[in-house]
Write a protein that holds these residues in place. Structure first.
Motif, PDB file in Angstrom:
ATOM      1  N   HIS A 100      27.972 -56.051  -7.610  1.00 15.93           N
ATOM      2  CA  HIS A 100      29.155 -56.908  -7.584  1.00 15.93           C
ATOM      3  C   HIS A 100      29.749 -57.051  -6.180  1.00 15.93           C
ATOM      4  O   HIS A 100      30.330 -58.087  -5.851  1.00 15.93           O
ATOM      5  CB  HIS A 100      30.222 -56.369  -8.543  1.00 15.93           C
ATOM      6  CG  HIS A 100      29.826 -56.457  -9.989  1.00 15.93           C
ATOM      7  ND1 HIS A 100      28.901 -55.614 -10.550  1.00 15.93           N
ATOM      8  CD2 HIS A 100      30.215 -57.315 -10.978  1.00 15.93           C
ATOM      9  CE1 HIS A 100      28.749 -55.925 -11.837  1.00 15.93           C
ATOM     10  NE2 HIS A 100      29.526 -56.943 -12.121  1.00 15.93           N
ATOM     11  N   THR A 101      29.645 -56.011  -5.376  1.00 13.43           N
ATOM     12  CA  THR A 101      30.245 -56.031  -4.034  1.00 13.43           C
ATOM     13  C   THR A 101      29.180 -56.061  -2.948  1.00 13.43           C
ATOM     14  O   THR A 101      29.452 -55.740  -1.796  1.00 13.43           O
ATOM     15  CB  THR A 101      31.146 -54.808  -3.840  1.00 13.43           C
ATOM     16  OG1 THR A 101      30.379 -53.616  -4.071  1.00 13.43           O
ATOM     17  CG2 THR A 101      32.323 -54.840  -4.806  1.00 13.43           C
ATOM     18  N   ALA A 102      27.943 -56.417  -3.301  1.00 17.66           N
ATOM     19  CA  ALA A 102      26.834 -56.401  -2.350  1.00 17.66           C
ATOM     20  C   ALA A 102      26.964 -57.504  -1.309  1.00 17.66           C
ATOM     21  O   ALA A 102      27.592 -58.541  -1.543  1.00 17.66           O
ATOM     22  CB  ALA A 102      25.512 -56.555  -3.094  1.00 17.66           C
ATOM     23  N   THR A 103      26.327 -57.277  -0.165  1.00 22.32           N
ATOM     24  CA  THR A 103      26.233 -58.313   0.860  1.00 22.32           C
ATOM     25  C   THR A 103      25.314 -59.437   0.414  1.00 22.32           C
ATOM     26  O   THR A 103      25.580 -60.615   0.643  1.00 22.32           O
ATOM     27  CB  THR A 103      25.712 -57.707   2.171  1.00 22.32           C
ATOM     28  OG1 THR A 103      26.552 -56.622   2.560  1.00 22.32           O
ATOM     29  CG2 THR A 103      25.682 -58.748   3.279  1.00 22.32           C
ATOM     30  N   PHE A 104      24.215 -59.053  -0.240  1.00 25.50           N
ATOM     31  CA  PHE A 104      23.271 -60.049  -0.758  1.00 25.50           C
ATOM     32  C   PHE A 104      22.565 -59.460  -1.974  1.00 25.50           C
ATOM     33  O   PHE A 104      22.179 -58.286  -1.981  1.00 25.50           O
ATOM     34  CB  PHE A 104      22.239 -60.439   0.301  1.00 25.50           C
ATOM     35  CG  PHE A 104      21.204 -61.410  -0.200  1.00 25.50           C
ATOM     36  CD1 PHE A 104      21.531 -62.736  -0.432  1.00 25.50           C
ATOM     37  CD2 PHE A 104      19.898 -60.983  -0.464  1.00 25.50           C
ATOM     38  CE1 PHE A 104      20.585 -63.630  -0.920  1.00 25.50           C
ATOM     39  CE2 PHE A 104      18.945 -61.875  -0.937  1.00 25.50           C
ATOM     40  CZ  PHE A 104      19.294 -63.205  -1.168  1.00 25.50           C
ATOM     41  N   VAL A 105      22.381 -60.277  -3.009  1.00 26.26           N
ATOM     42  CA  VAL A 105      21.693 -59.841  -4.225  1.00 26.26           C
ATOM     43  C   VAL A 105      20.394 -60.647  -4.356  1.00 26.26           C
ATOM     44  O   VAL A 105      20.432 -61.861  -4.590  1.00 26.26           O
ATOM     45  CB  VAL A 105      22.564 -60.038  -5.475  1.00 26.26           C
ATOM     46  CG1 VAL A 105      21.819 -59.545  -6.720  1.00 26.26           C
ATOM     47  CG2 VAL A 105      23.896 -59.308  -5.330  1.00 26.26           C
TER      48      VAL A 105
END
Length: 399
Positions: free
Chosen positions: A182-187
């Motif tokens: 949810h708070t990732a830089t990129f998924v």
């Protein structure tokens, strides 16, 4: 030509199940509900509109890499295959930058000792094993297929079961952020999309109508976007770059530390990956071009150092031409740590002859004993070690 919309990643909403995962109340609150996973475009059939100045710089960089590869055979005394120090130091830089062993470093002396299977530190043994694995992986990847990419990953991660060596990931991964996506830089994309995306990537890599540096830059960015493995994506992706250089005929003898050069300016590199995912491949092509020029300049510096060392050795060693001691000199450029048993095996001489060669090189101050006692003694060529450590420092220097 592909438009920005065709190149940009799409997004899809996915459900997240955080049950059973240890996390704080704040993290659990942040991870409620669905999250967005990327949907990379198929690129196998796209045409790329690259600005003329970016394309010209990429072509100049590729010519420089090819020229350096050709220079190597003519400038250095015959060593074993490709110039092993460059491969070793490349892997030291590459491995240290990979997620699984972030921060693991080993000096040239420790690496040289580790390749003898002598007593050495854990870091040195780990990086030396990765050097061997990368070299095998490049050979496996020359055919450029999904199977060869999986084989490269298997060779690199063979003893790390959590990474599922040789298998695509079986779950969602993310880059940056906390314990959830949810708070990732990129998924990256969902795992179900990975096999088809890899097939598309391989089809793109096999094309012959795209300039090589442009092609491998885009392939690298697409691979990092797919992020097909639980771990080891960085090392496997860099193997793909080297395999493409070999496949295209740009390099024949040398593993140029081109992709490692990307990490000398990590903010620019990550920004370029972000631009690619937004539909603009020009920044990542520019980063590869700059990395290529830096790698060649650094490599030439190392070759000059090694030639100077070798010429000095030739002058100061009193033994006759064709002697075991003189025949060992080129080998010391690629393996600057030796034992008597190693010298005996490499030169195909008797144990007394190998010992005499080592003694002559010690007398000329070319080799220095670094171990104590009379058993399992190790000698190093200190000047080569210094040149390799200087090369590594330049390669890993951050902007």
């Amino acid at each position: 030509m592909a438009s920005v919309n065709q190149l940009s990643v799409g997004w899809e909403r996915c459900e997240w199940d955080a049950s059973g995962q240890p996390m704080s109340r704040r993290e659990r609150a942040e991870s409620r509900g669905s999250y967005l996973a990327s949907v990379p475009p198929d690129i196998a059939g796209l045409q790329f509109d690259v600005p003329s100045d970016v394309a010209a710089a990429a072509e100049d960089a590729l010519i420089e890499v090819s020229r350096f590869d050709a220079e190597l055979a003519a400038s250095l005394p015959a060593a074993d295959g490709e110039l092993a120090p460059l491969a070793v130091v490349l892997l030291r830089t590459e491995s240290a930058s990979s997620s699984q062993i972030e921060g693991v470093t080993a000096g040239a002396k420790a690496l040289a000792i580790a390749t003898l299977n002598e007593s050495s530190g854990q870091n040195a043994r780990l990086v030396a094993a990765n050097v061997d694995a990368m070299q095998k992986a490049i050979a496996l990847a020359d055919e450029l297929s999904v199977d060869s990419i999986l084989a490269a990953h298997r060779a690199l991660m063979h003893d790390q079961s959590y990474a599922r060596p040789g298998l695509v990931r079986d779950g969602q991964v993310w880059i940056g952020g906390g314990p959830t996506s949810h708070t990732a830089t990129f998924v990256p994309p969902r795992q179900e999309r990975v096999p088809a995306l890899l097939e598309d990537l391989v089809a793109f890599c096999r094309r012959t109508d795209i300039p090589v540096l442009t092609q491998l830059s885009i392939a690298h960015a697409q691979f990092e976007t797919i992020h097909p493995f639980n771990d080891g994506n960085g090392r496997t992706g860099r193997t793909l770059v080297h395999a493409m250089l070999r496949r295209s005929g740009v390099t024949r003898r040398l593993t140029v530390p081109l992709s490692a050069g990307l990490l000398t300016d990590t903010p620019a590199y990550f920004a370029a990956l972000g631009s690619y995912r937004e539909g603009d491949p020009a920044p990542i092509i520019t980063q590869f071009s700059r990395a290529a020029f830096a790698a060649v300049g650094n490599g030439r510096w190392l070759v000059t150092d090694l030639i100077g060392i070798y010429d000095e050795w030739q002058q100061i060693l009193p033994s006759r031409k064709g002697s075991a001691a003189r025949r060992l000199l080129p080998h010391l450029l690629s393996q600057p740590a030796v034992t008597v048993a190693h010298v005996q095996q490499h030169l195909g001489v008797s144990q007394p002859a190998a010992q005499r060669a080592v003694d002559q090189l010690v007398g000329a101050e070319i080799l220095k004993q670094i171990s104590t006692g009379k058993r399992d003694r190790v000698w190093i060529a200190r000047e080569v070690i210094t040149a390799l450590d200087d090369f590594a420092a330049r390669t890993g220097r951050r902007s």
